[in-house]
Design an enzyme around this catalytic site. Structure first.
Site, PDB file in Angstrom:
ATOM      1  CB  SER A  56      33.045  22.995  15.552  1.00  0.00           C
ATOM      2  OG  SER A  56      31.857  23.581  15.062  1.00  0.00           O
ATOM      3  CG  ASP A 103      31.754  19.859   5.127  1.00  0.00           C
ATOM      4  OD1 ASP A 103      31.486  19.210   6.155  1.00  0.00           O
ATOM      5  OD2 ASP A 103      31.464  21.060   4.987  1.00  0.00           O
ATOM      6  CE  LYS A 127      30.750  17.690  10.179  1.00  0.00           C
ATOM      7  NZ  LYS A 127      30.728  19.104  10.505  1.00  0.00           N
ATOM      8  NE  ARG A 137      29.330  18.552   2.616  1.00  0.00           N
ATOM      9  CZ  ARG A 137      29.222  19.649   1.869  1.00  0.00           C
ATOM     10  NH1 ARG A 137      29.366  19.574   0.567  1.00  0.00           N
ATOM     11  NH2 ARG A 137      28.967  20.824   2.423  1.00  0.00           N
ATOM     12  CD  GLN A 158      27.976  23.930  11.555  1.00  0.00           C
ATOM     13  OE1 GLN A 158      27.567  23.248  12.498  1.00  0.00           O
ATOM     14  NE2 GLN A 158      27.675  23.663  10.295  1.00  0.00           N
ATOM     15  N   GLY A 214      22.909  22.918   9.729  1.00  0.00           N
ATOM     16  CA  GLY A 214      23.560  23.091  11.032  1.00  0.00           C
ATOM     17  C   GLY A 214      24.177  24.476  11.143  1.00  0.00           C
TER      18      GLY A 214
HETATM   19  C1  S3P Z   1      30.543  24.696   8.442  1.00  0.00           C
HETATM   20  C2  S3P Z   1      31.387  24.112   9.330  1.00  0.00           C
HETATM   21  C3  S3P Z   1      31.609  22.670   9.407  1.00  0.00           C
HETATM   22  C4  S3P Z   1      31.125  21.968   8.146  1.00  0.00           C
HETATM   23  C5  S3P Z   1      29.774  22.442   7.714  1.00  0.00           C
HETATM   24  C6  S3P Z   1      29.798  23.925   7.420  1.00  0.00           C
HETATM   25  C7  S3P Z   1      30.390  26.169   8.465  1.00  0.00           C
HETATM   26  O1  S3P Z   1      30.901  22.137  10.498  1.00  0.00           O
HETATM   27  O2  S3P Z   1      31.118  20.578   8.336  1.00  0.00           O
HETATM   28  O3  S3P Z   1      29.347  21.760   6.553  1.00  0.00           O
HETATM   29  O4  S3P Z   1      29.811  26.746   7.516  1.00  0.00           O
HETATM   30  O5  S3P Z   1      30.852  26.782   9.438  1.00  0.00           O
HETATM   31  P1  S3P Z   1      31.476  22.148  12.003  1.00  0.00           P
HETATM   32  O6  S3P Z   1      31.718  23.545  12.382  1.00  0.00           O
HETATM   33  O7  S3P Z   1      30.402  21.545  12.834  1.00  0.00           O
HETATM   34  O8  S3P Z   1      32.713  21.347  11.959  1.00  0.00           O
END
Ligand code: S3P
Length: 429
Positions: A166, A313, A340, A388, A168, A93
Site C-alpha cells: 500500500s 484503482d 476501497k 470509480r 498510503q 484515504g
Molecule cells: C493511493 C494509493 C492506493 C490507491 C489510492 C491512492 C495513493 O491506495 O488505491 O486510490 O495516493 O497513495 P493503497 O495505498 O491503500 O493501496
C-alpha cells in the site's frame, strides 16, 4: 443525482483529463513541509485534492491561487501549526493516511475526520506503525475515523516491512520518518506507486528484490514546483471505453505514465488493445505522454497477482474490459479491493449481475466469462457513492441497447469533476 447515459455508436475526440489525484495531494502535503515557496501548476480541482489542500492550510501552509497555479508557502518541518478545527479528509484515504504520518512525526495533536465512506475504512494499518513510532491514537472501535492523534513520547524511528503493498501506508511511515534524527526504513516487497519517494527524492536501494526506502530529518524536503500531469486512473475509463467500442479513436493528452501506476497499459495491450504512446516527456520527477487508443478486439487474460498493486484503482474498469473480451479472464489476489471507497468486488459483481453477465465472484477477485458481442437491453446501476464505480458503470452503459441510469453519479467529482461533460463530448449515439 441519477445520470442517464445513452448507448454510443462511436467515441471520437481529444481529451484533457483532470490532474493526477495522488500527485496533487502529495504536492500539497510536501509543499507544507518544504521550508519556502512552491509553485504547483495544474493542481486538481477534484474533491479529494481540495480536501487535502484545506487540511494543509489548517496546518499552516499559505495558499495563493492565481492563473491556474497554486503558490504554496510551506512552514517547514518545524513550523507546523496545531489546527483549530478538525482536519476534514472528506472521502480521501490518501489525505487521512498521509496526514497521520505528518502529525505523528511533527508531534501535533489533531482530530482527523471523514465522510461516511472514509469513516467505514479501516485505519488499523496505519495506527499500528504510528503507535510503534510513539503516537497515541484514539479511534472508533480502535480502527475507524475519527482519529485523535497525539504524540507525547519521543519519536521512534523504525525499520518497517510493509505487511501489504500500500502506497498510503508506505507514505504514512516515511512522512513520520522525515522528522526522526535516525533514519526510518520502509521495506517494500511488491512495488506500489512510488510518487512519495520520487517527489521527496528519498534514498532507495534494492536488496534481494526488496526495495528499502529511508527517510529522516537529514533529508532536505525539495520545493514542489512542477506541472501535475493528467491522471492515469482517469484515462483508464477512456482506454477501456474506446477499446470495446466500434468506431473509436481517443487522444488523451499529457497523462502521467509512472510505471508503478500504469499496469493497465500492459494488461490492455496483452488483451489485444490498439494503444500508442506519443510525446513522452517528464513533468518534474514524473514521466508523462499522450495516449492514443482505438477500437480493438480483446481476448481474455489472467492478471498476474503481482501486478495488482500497479492497477489497483483500475480493476473496476478492467472488469468491464474483460466482459467484452473473448474467453474467461481472472482477477485474483485483489482482496484489497474490498477496502476501497466501497467494497469494489461486491460493487462490480452487482454491476455485472445487473447486465446479465456470466461471472463468478471470489473473495479476492472475479472470474469473468466474456464475449466481444456482449450486449444488454438496459440497466440501472448503483455506484455506492464510489467515483470509480460510477464511471465504470458509465462506460458499460455505452454498450447497452437502450438508455441506462446511474445512481449517485455526482461521486465522479471525487477524482474527475468533468467526467460527465467529457462523456457528452466524445460519445455519439
Ligand atoms: C493511493 C494509493 C492506493 C490507491 C489510492 C491512492 C495513493 O491506495 O488505491 O486510490 O495516493 O497513495 P493503497 O495505498 O491503500 O493501496
Amino acid at each position: 443525482m441519477i445520470k442517464t447515459v445513452q448507448p454510443a455508436n462511436s467515441l471520437i475526440g481529444e481529451l484533457h483529463l483532470p490532474p493526477d489525484k495522488s500527485i496533487s495531494q502529495r504536492a500539497a502535503i510536501f509543499s507544507l513541509l518544504h521550508d519556502g515557496v512552491s509553485v504547483v501548476k495544474n493542481y486538481s480541482p477534484a474533491q479529494d485534492p481540495q480536501s487535502t489542500l484545506s487540511c494543509v492550510q489548517q496546518l499552516g501552509a499559505e495558499v495563493e491561487k492565481a492563473d491556474g497555479q497554486l503558490k504554496i508557502k510551506g512552514t517547514g518541518r518545524d513550523g507546523l501549526k496545531k489546527p483549530v478545527k478538525d482536519l476534514d479528509c472528506g472521502n480521501s484515504g490518501t489525505a487521512m493516511r498521509l496526514l497521520s504520518g505528518v502529525l505523528t512525526g511533527a508531534g501535533i495533536s489533531a482530530k482527523l475526520i471523514g465522510d461516511p465512506s472514509l469513516s467505514a475504512r479501516t485505519m488499523k494499518r496505519i495506527i499500528d506503525p504510528m503507535e510503534a513510532m510513539g503516537a497515541h491514537i484514539l479511534a472508533r472501535n480502535s480502527q475507524y475515523a475519527p482519529l485523535f492523534i497525539n504524540r507525547i513520547d519521543a519519536l521512534k524511528p523504525m525499520k518497517y516491512e510493509l505487511p501489504i503493498p500500500s502506497a498510503q501506508l508506505k507514505s504514512c511511515v516515511l512522512l513520520a520518518g522525515l522528522f526522526g534524527d535516525e533514519p526510518t526504513q520502509v521495506i517494500e516487497i511488491l512495488p506500489s506507486r512510488d510518487h512519495t519517494e520520487r517527489l521527496l527524492n528519498l534514498d532507495q536501494k534494492m536488496v534481494q528484490h526488496r526495495k528499502i526506502i529511508s527517510a529522516s530529518r537529514e533529508d532536505v524536503i525539495p520545493e514542489q514546483s512542477y506541472t501535475i500531469p493528467g491522471d492515469f486512473s482517469a484515462a483508464a475509463f477512456w482506454l477501456v471505453a474506446a477499446a470495446i467500442q466500434e468506431k473509436a479513436e481517443l487522444v488523451l493528452k499529457n497523462i502521467g505514465l509512472n510505471p508503478t501506476r500504469n499496469a493497465l497499459l500492459d494488461i490492455l495491450k496483452d488483451m489485444g488493445a490498439d494503444i500508442a504512446i506519443e510525446n513522452e516527456h517528464n513533468e518534474g520527477a514524473e514521466p508523462a505522454g499522450d495516449i492514443v487508443v482505438r477500437q480493438s478486439s480483446l481476448k481474455a487474460l489472467d492478471i498476474d497477482p503481482k501486478m495488482i498493486p500497479n492497477c489497483i484503482d483500475e480493476l473496476p474498469i478492467i472488469a468491464v474490459a474483460m466482459l467484452f473480451a473473448e474467453g474467461s479472464s481472472v482477477i485474483a489476489g485483489a482482496e484489497e479491493l474490498r477496502h476501497k471507497e466501497t467494497d469494489r468486488i461486491m460493487a462490480m459483481a452487482k454491476m455485472l449481475k445487473a447486465v446479465g453477465a456470466d461471472f463468478e465472484e471470489k473473495e479476492d477477485g472475479l472470474i469473468i466469462h466474456g464475449n466481444p458481442d456482449f450486449t444488454f437491453e438496459q440497466a440501472t446501476f448503483e455506484s455506492f457513492h464510489d467515483h470509480r464505480i460510477a464511471m465504470s458503470a458509465a462506460v458499460l452503459s455505452l454498450k447497452s441497447r437502450k438508455e441506462c441510469k446511474i445512481r449517485d453519479a455526482e461521486s465522479a467529482a471525487v477524482s474527475y469533476p468533468g467526467f460527465w461533460e467529457d462523456l457528452g463530448l466524445v460519445a455519439k449515439g
